[in-house]
Motif scaffolding. Structure first.
Motif, PDB file in Angstrom:
ATOM      1  N   LEU A   1      12.639  17.703 -21.681  1.00 46.56           N
ATOM      2  CA  LEU A   1      12.633  16.383 -21.061  1.00 46.56           C
ATOM      3  C   LEU A   1      14.010  15.761 -21.244  1.00 46.56           C
ATOM      4  O   LEU A   1      14.641  15.924 -22.296  1.00 46.56           O
TER       5      LEU A   1
ATOM      6  N   ARG B   1       5.034  16.615 -22.758  1.00 49.06           N
ATOM      7  CA  ARG B   1       5.403  16.095 -21.443  1.00 49.06           C
ATOM      8  C   ARG B   1       4.218  15.623 -20.613  1.00 49.06           C
ATOM      9  O   ARG B   1       4.407  15.228 -19.458  1.00 49.06           O
TER      10      ARG B   1
ATOM     11  N   LEU C   1      10.409  10.526 -22.443  1.00 43.68           N
ATOM     12  CA  LEU C   1       9.534  10.278 -21.305  1.00 43.68           C
ATOM     13  C   LEU C   1       9.073   8.827 -21.274  1.00 43.68           C
ATOM     14  O   LEU C   1       9.084   8.174 -20.222  1.00 43.68           O
TER      15      LEU C   1
ATOM     16  N   ASP D   1      13.522  18.004 -16.241  1.00 50.70           N
ATOM     17  CA  ASP D   1      12.133  18.019 -16.687  1.00 50.70           C
ATOM     18  C   ASP D   1      11.458  19.310 -16.231  1.00 50.70           C
ATOM     19  O   ASP D   1      11.148  19.485 -15.051  1.00 50.70           O
TER      20      ASP D   1
ATOM     21  N   LYS E   1       8.488  22.489 -17.448  1.00 48.68           N
ATOM     22  CA  LYS E   1       7.441  22.856 -18.395  1.00 48.68           C
ATOM     23  C   LYS E   1       7.614  24.311 -18.805  1.00 48.68           C
ATOM     24  O   LYS E   1       8.193  25.119 -18.076  1.00 48.68           O
TER      25      LYS E   1
END
Length: 399
Positions: free
Chosen positions: A70, A82, A289, A312, A314
């Motif tokens: 992030l 996240r 975030l 950003d 994952k």
């Protein structure tokens, strides 16, 4: 045959089919996409056998896919939690079990020996417990995580635009990922992003300076995730103009905040509005975030929104090399541990660390409650996965 976007009236059925199909792909996908099953198992099986951890904000859905790089407003990038849709003030042990279950199901999907799972649980708990020490030594990210970090650091707005937007004009291209809005949705979004309200909203999201102008460009329904499929989710495209005349695009992710399935401590004060709860939890667990999120209401539903930044990303558990799963568990255990520890004073951290270490088995170097919980949860989810596949196949054959 070209993809045909569904009408808004047909959206729910299409999303339900897509969610069921994604969860049928593997037992690991089922674990990731079924938070409700996890807490049903917890209520029925674990109960009072778990240590009662300090009352802090927890992720509530702490699987591997909900961790990743992030970007903060100052440009710093780090791996944090996240996704906070399920966040509550609750027992931190629940996050640890959920993360362990996610990693264990990844081991099973990769057909790894059971000994690998044993070492993984040992590494997970050891790193998590160390995060509550006075000066925890940072754990270097394993190579698989370093690859994701390098990808995040190298990404720019152009890459984000290539991933999501039309190349020819600043519009969101409709297709398999972005679906058209209903007239009611478009009017409601237009009210939130009204020109008079936009500067204040942009400041709350941290996407524009006070001397910059912000204009609404486009919006679409966003088909994204797995457990969130079926809830309202939108991609919003904004145009930001600087005082020197330069213009840039910004993309906002606006997602419905559901009631949390994760159990909360009953006397814990939390916002009643679910979007405000998500934003508050993000500020506590993932500051990078939380500092660029805002809570709003759309069509009488709570919505949490954030600017989507190029960095950003994952962590995709299916792409992680199985051979380093214990190193990955160790690193992610510390990430979650530090997120929890940052909310505790020194005495609380010490007591929780002592509780974690005292529960370690004298026979197998793993905590008895954590090991039993992960094994029991894995068996429960395996049964649930097979039953889900049976129902999914039966539904397909009836169509």
């Amino acid at each position: 045959m070209p993809f045909r976007c569904p009408r808004p009236a047909d959206r729910a059925e299409r999303l339900a089919r897509r969610r069921n199909r994604k969860m049928a792909r593997s037992a690991h996908a089922y674990v990731r996409g079924n938070t409700g099953r996890f807490y049903e198992w917890l209520a029925a099986s674990a109960g009072d056998s778990l240590p009662a951890g300090p009352a802090i904000w927890i992720c509530g859905d702490c699987h591997v896919g909900n961790l990743g790089p992030l970007a903060a407003r100052d440009g710093a990038v780090g791996v944090q939690i996240r996704d906070l849709d399920q966040a509550v003030i609750g027992n931190p042990a629940h996050d640890l079990i959920r993360l362990g279950l996610s990693l264990a199901s990844a081991c099973r999907s990769a057909n790894l020996p059971g000994a690998v799972s044993v070492r993984m649980v040992e590494a997970l708990l050891d790193a998590y417990a160390r995060a509550f020490g006075r000066r925890p030594t940072p754990i270097a990210p394993p190579s698989a995580i370093e690859v994701v970090m390098r990808q995040a650091l190298a990404r720019s707005w152009k890459q984000l635009a290539r991933d999501h937007l039309s190349h020819t004009r600043p519009r969101i291209p409709l297709g398999s990922r972005f679906w058209p809005l209903s007239q009611r949705e478009r009017r409601a979004i237009g009210e939130i992003f009204d020109p008079d309200a936009l500067p204040t909203l942009a400041a709350r999201l941290g996407l524009a300076a006070p001397d910059e102008s912000v204009a609404f460009s486009d919006a679409a329904y966003w088909v994204k995730g797995c457990s969130s499929l079926g809830r309202l989710r939108y991609a919003i495209l904004l145009e930001v103009g600087a005082a020197d005349g330069k213009r840039r695009m910004a993309m906002v992710d606006m997602k419905e905040a559901p009631p949390a399935a994760a159990p909360r401590y009953e006397d814990a004060p939390m916002p009643r509005d679910n979007a405000a709860r998500v934003v508050r939890a993000a500020s506590a667990l993932a500051p990078a975030l939380g500092e660029r999120m805002a809570a709003v209401r759309l069509l009488e539903r709570p919505m949490a929104m954030r600017e989507l930044l190029p960095q950003d990303l994952k962590i995709e558990p299916d792409r992680l090399p199985p051979a380093t799963i214990d190193a990955i568990a160790r690193y992610l255990g510390q990430v979650v541990g530090l997120a929890h520890a940052g909310q505790m004073d020194a005495d609380t951290r010490h007591r929780w660390q002592r509780e974690l270490r005292s529960s370690r088995s004298k026979v197998v170097d793993a905590p008895s409650w954590l090991w039993r919980s992960i094994v029991d949860a894995l068996a429960s989810h395996e049964r649930g996965y097979l039953e889900h596949c049976r129902r999914h196949i039966a539904t397909i054959e009836r169509r």
